[in-house]
Design an enzyme around this catalytic site. Structure first.
Site, PDB file in Angstrom:
ATOM      1  N   ASP A  19      35.637  25.976  11.719  1.00  0.00           N
ATOM      2  CA  ASP A  19      36.296  26.593  10.556  1.00  0.00           C
ATOM      3  C   ASP A  19      36.875  27.922  11.022  1.00  0.00           C
ATOM      4  O   ASP A  19      36.159  28.928  11.146  1.00  0.00           O
ATOM      5  CB  ASP A  19      35.288  26.792   9.433  1.00  0.00           C
ATOM      6  CG  ASP A  19      34.561  25.499   9.085  1.00  0.00           C
ATOM      7  OD1 ASP A  19      35.125  24.702   8.320  1.00  0.00           O
ATOM      8  OD2 ASP A  19      33.449  25.293   9.600  1.00  0.00           O
TER       9      ASP A  19
ATOM     10  N   SER B  69      36.822  19.564  10.805  1.00  0.00           N
ATOM     11  CA  SER B  69      37.176  20.975  11.000  1.00  0.00           C
ATOM     12  C   SER B  69      38.320  21.353  10.088  1.00  0.00           C
ATOM     13  O   SER B  69      38.942  20.505   9.450  1.00  0.00           O
ATOM     14  CB  SER B  69      37.587  21.231  12.464  1.00  0.00           C
ATOM     15  OG  SER B  69      36.527  20.971  13.357  1.00  0.00           O
TER      16      SER B  69
ATOM     17  N   SER C 257      31.556  21.432  12.367  1.00  0.00           N
ATOM     18  CA  SER C 257      32.887  21.749  11.858  1.00  0.00           C
ATOM     19  C   SER C 257      33.387  23.061  12.448  1.00  0.00           C
ATOM     20  O   SER C 257      32.680  24.060  12.457  1.00  0.00           O
ATOM     21  CB  SER C 257      32.855  21.859  10.325  1.00  0.00           C
ATOM     22  OG  SER C 257      34.128  22.180   9.816  1.00  0.00           O
TER      23      SER C 257
END
Length: 360
Positions: free
Chosen positions: A283, A243, A281
């Site tokens: 973001d 991340s 992830s």
């Protein structure tokens, strides 16, 4: 050994000038504090605390009583943050922005809450509650995350250590155990100065990232600054896609909608480094403006704010600044991070400077 920011290695990102320290603290009043935890938790050194806490404060006063305009933007929502729902609903930030590891979020939230309750006795008594913002990345490759070494007192300590000095970068604070593109990642900063055409006035945009994303082959596509073939093997047994938390600060007078437009441009800087924002992830961008404060207590039923005109060329420069500062902050999180040892004897190596095209 002390590592260097990429500009010290001969690499410049973008066209806009940086602030004096090329750091988020170039935005006047912004403070950053770290607590780094890096030590074995068991006698056999199989389990390690390889983690920490980072605090970002928009100013040195009482943030609950003097809030700032803020927003967030989620590119991919695989994250366990707190407080962003209310930030986006009201467009205000009333706590420090805290960063840590995924399982450290509850402890950091508690510690930050305790700090704010001590600072403002009226919270939950004569006025409402407080919205605490915590962002996280998963550092379980190096950190014994299940043992939860981060405690509430570490959040308080990070807040108390926060200063306007140039922030430490690399494997520090929340970035201690993070991995980026198969190399050691962590905390990175950068800033940009935006000059107003025909005026002496200028605005500063600052960025701090917690980088913990990407595969080595993605970095190999970053042909602007990285050699086409990396010198070190990729970490192959990491369990997650990783991340990134991006914190964007500015002293430009913007409303929360304009701030969110800036926040979206951080994705351009992220994408330039090779990221495609993987399935697993998180973001996420958290953005705020220090230009004006919003008083928690007021008897007026109206309040006035100054904001930039949308059609002024300065907005395009602010967008450019957000993209450039994000890209450079990510690179600094790599170039400043040292090789780090963690749980199960795992080692994540620092990015070799030889991989940078300008290095000789």
């Amino acid at each position: 050994m002390s590592r260097k920011k990429i500009r010290e290695l001969g690499l410049n990102v973008g066209q806009l000038p940086t602030g004096a320290n090329n750091c988020i603290t170039d935005v006047k009043g912004v403070r950053v504090g770290h607590v780094t935890l890096h030590y074995p938790l068991t006698e056999d050194k199989n389990e390690w605390a390889c983690t920490g806490v980072t605090a970002i404060l928009p100013h040195g006063g009482n943030i609950f009583r003097e809030k700032v305009v803020a927003t967030s933007y989620v590119f991919n929502g695989f994250g366990k943050t707190t407080g962003l729902v209310q930030v986006n609903e009201l467009g205000q930030l009333e706590s420090p922005i805290m960063l840590t590891n995924t399982f450290g979020v509850p402890a950091v939230t508690q510690g930050t809450l305790e700090y704010l309750l001590e600072q403002s006795p009226e919270i939950g008594e004569t006025t409402g509650t407080v919205n605490i913002v915590v962002g996280e990345c998963n550092d379980s490759y190096l950190n014994s995350i299940r043992l939860m070494p981060v405690k509430p007192e570490h959040a308080k300590e990070a807040i108390q250590k926060a200063s306007t000095e140039k922030a430490e970068e690399g494997a520090v604070g929340a970035g201690t155990g993070m991995v980026c593109f198969g190399y050691k990642g962590g905390i990175g900063c950068s800033s940009r100065i935006v000059q107003i055409d025909g005026a002496e006035e200028s605005y500063t945009v600052g960025c701090l990232v917690l980088s913990n994303f990407g595969k080595t082959e993605e970095l190999e596509t970053y042909n602007r600054f990285i050699q086409t073939k990396t010198a070190e093997p990729e970490i192959t047994d990491s369990q997650t896609d990783g991340s990134i938390i991006i914190v964007l600060a500015t002293d430009a007078p913007l409303n929360e909608r304009q701030l969110q437009r800036m926040a979206k441009r951080c994705g351009i800087g992220l994408g330039r480094t090779g990221s495609h924002m993987s399935h697993g992830s998180g973001d996420i961008v958290i953005a705020f403006s220090t230009a004006q404060t919003i008083l928690h207590f007021s008897e007026d039923h109206k309040e006035s704010f100054i904001q930039l005109r949308e059609d002024n060329p300065v907005m395009n420069f602010l967008f450019t600044a957000a993209a450039e500062a994000t890209e450079e902050a990510i690179l600094n999180s790599l170039s400043c991070a040292n090789t780090t040892t963690g749980r199960k004897g795992r080692v994540v190596k620092e990015l070799p400077y030889q991989q940078l095209k300008s290095w000789n």
